[in-house]
Design an enzyme around this catalytic site. Structure first.
Site: not given
Ligand code: UD1
Length: 417
Positions: A22-23, A92, A163-164, A305, A327
């Site tokens: 999925k991701n 999201r 951030s992913v 996850d 996270i």
């Molecule tokens: C992706 C995954 C999700 C997984 C997560 C962490 C997808 C579709 N989703 O989510 O399944 O749980 O990675 O491995 O791939 N953050 C900020 N500002 C930003 C972006 C993120 O503060 O602009 C913070 C988030 O709130 C969180 C942390 O960074 O605390 C990590 O988030 P992120 O890695 O961005 O997760 P997603 O990409 O949303």
């Protein structure tokens, strides 16, 4: 509303074939927006989040044909740059269309995804990093309205936090930026490596120069390609836990064991027996499960996850365990439901304390988010008697045919309308 009924407790035995990730599918689907022609993708999982992303691409003008094991995306007439709240709010991952739309059209209006049950989940890192590539943006009535008047221009960016999603959005956008972009402190989840493979196969120039640094030299267009999406490592990890938890034995196929080393290590420490082959592993559960102190972290650390699923396993350990969730700030929603089954877990901030030696009791349960839902299914598999899991639309967002796959290996599970 549909629910799952699980009649425990059975040892699971047999083989489970893992679906596409999925991701990895979500960012790759978003990245297809860079194309003005056709892209064929294989091994997309048949789950709700992928349907949502496909609907979003169609709303942007992509013509999408689904064939048995592949989809063909035709962007010859893809011209729209507006992603509506109705589509973005349900997932999201939709924010990943922002980077490619800006790269291709120099403008985009994309609904901000807002928070979700597991935390605030802002998009500030996506937006601030895009602005360093020359994007001007404002937030108006919940929408990100962004333009790149001079086009995207390559530069050096260091992400303030790993951030992913931000890493993915920026890598995709930078593929069409003028000159060279260097991104530091990148997330290096296997799904991001899959996205990079896809982009390079399509003619982009994306190179890892050190562990968390990637260099992208902009190109003007991408080629028509066929691409096979990687396996879903979280689905694989979930079924590994199911084998260990039920003292069963599952061969988990269609995977690359190298990618799930962390999960393999943790399960071995807990006491499961694991036999590794080239494209599959066999996990055999033992009666004795050992407690552990673990923490979630960006890859190659333990995936957040997988946190809920491993928590269920640690409930059965002979001694105490702790989990630190690094996270997301609110990712213990499953704890209340697991406690209703007798788990006696307590939490303080981002720490969960698991006493162990728990025999789960069956219960009527409520799914709250994707991974929390699957942890309830796992717990129900070990509880003697009938458990009912409500609101399983969360589960359908991310697990292909979960009840079919589990039934095939001996679980008594059925979907009820
Ligand atoms: C992706 C995954 C999700 C997984 C997560 C962490 C997808 C579709 N989703 O989510 O399944 O749980 O990675 O491995 O791939 N953050 C900020 N500002 C930003 C972006 C993120 O503060 O602009 C913070 C988030 O709130 C969180 C942390 O960074 O605390 C990590 O988030 P992120 O890695 O961005 O997760 P997603 O990409 O949303």
């Amino acid at each position: 509303m549909q629910r799952l009924e699980v009649l425990g407790a059975n040892k699971l035995k047999g083989q489970i074939n893992i679906s596409g990730s999925k991701n990895a599918s979500l960012p790759i689907l978003a990245a297809t927006l860079l194309s003005k022609n056709k892209i064929t993708l294989k091994n997309l999982p048949k789950i709700k989040d992928i349907e949502t992303m496909i609907t979003l691409l169609e709303s942007l003008g992509s013509k999408i044909k689904k064939k048995r094991d592949k989809i063909i995306i035709d962007n010859t007439n893809q011209k729209k740059t507006f992603a509506s709240y109705n589509l973005v709010k349900t997932m999201r991952g939709s924010i990943l269309v922002l980077g490619p739309l800006l790269a291709k059209f120099k403008k985009a209006k994309v609904s901000s995804p807002g928070g979700c049950v597991i935390g605030v989940r802002p998009i500030d890192i996506h937006l601030k990093s895009l602005s360093k590539l020359g994007v001007k943006y404002k937030i108006d009535q919940g929408y990100v309205i962004a333009t790149a008047p001079k086009g995207l221009i390559g530069t050096k960016i260091r992400f303030p936090k790993i951030s992913v999603g931000a890493t993915e959005n920026l890598i995709i956008a930078a593929c069409f930026a003028k000159g060279t972009t260097t991104l530091k402190n990148c997330a290096i989840e296997p799904e991001i490596l899959d996205l990079v493979n896809f982009l390079n196969k399509a003619g982009c120039n994306v190179k890892w120069t050190s562990k968390r640094t990637v260099k992208i030299i902009g190109v003007a267009s991408i080629k028509n390609i066929n691409y096979q999406i990687m396996f879903d490592r979280i689905e694989a990890g979930t079924y590994m836990v199911a084998a260990a938890l039920t003292e069963g034995s599952l061969k988990i196929t269609n995977i690359k064991p190298d990618i799930i080393q962390t999960e393999i290590k943790i399960l071995r420490k807990i006491g499961a027996k694991i036999k590794i082959s080239k494209n599959d592993i066999k996990v055999t559960g033992r009666k004795k499960i050992k407690g552990l102190n673990i923490k979630t972290a960006p890859y190659p650390g333990l995936a957040t996850d997988m946190q809920a699923q491993i928590m269920v396993l640690l409930c059965k350990a002979n001694n105490k365990s702790t989990i630190k969730e690094n996270i997301f700030e609110n990712r213990f929603l499953h704890v209340a439901e697991l406690n209703r089954m007798g788990a006696q877990i307590s939490t303080k901030g981002n720490m969960a304390y698991i006493p162990g030696n728990i025999k789960f009791a069956p219960a009527e349960l409520m799914a709250t988010d994707l991974r929390a839902s699957v942890s309830l299914v796992l717990a129900a598999l070990t509880a003697k008697g009938k458990s009912v899991i409500n609101r399983i639309y969360h589960l359908d967002r991310g697990y292909e045919n979960i009840e079919k796959k589990l039934k095939k290996v001996g679980a008594k599970i059925r979907r009820v309308n």
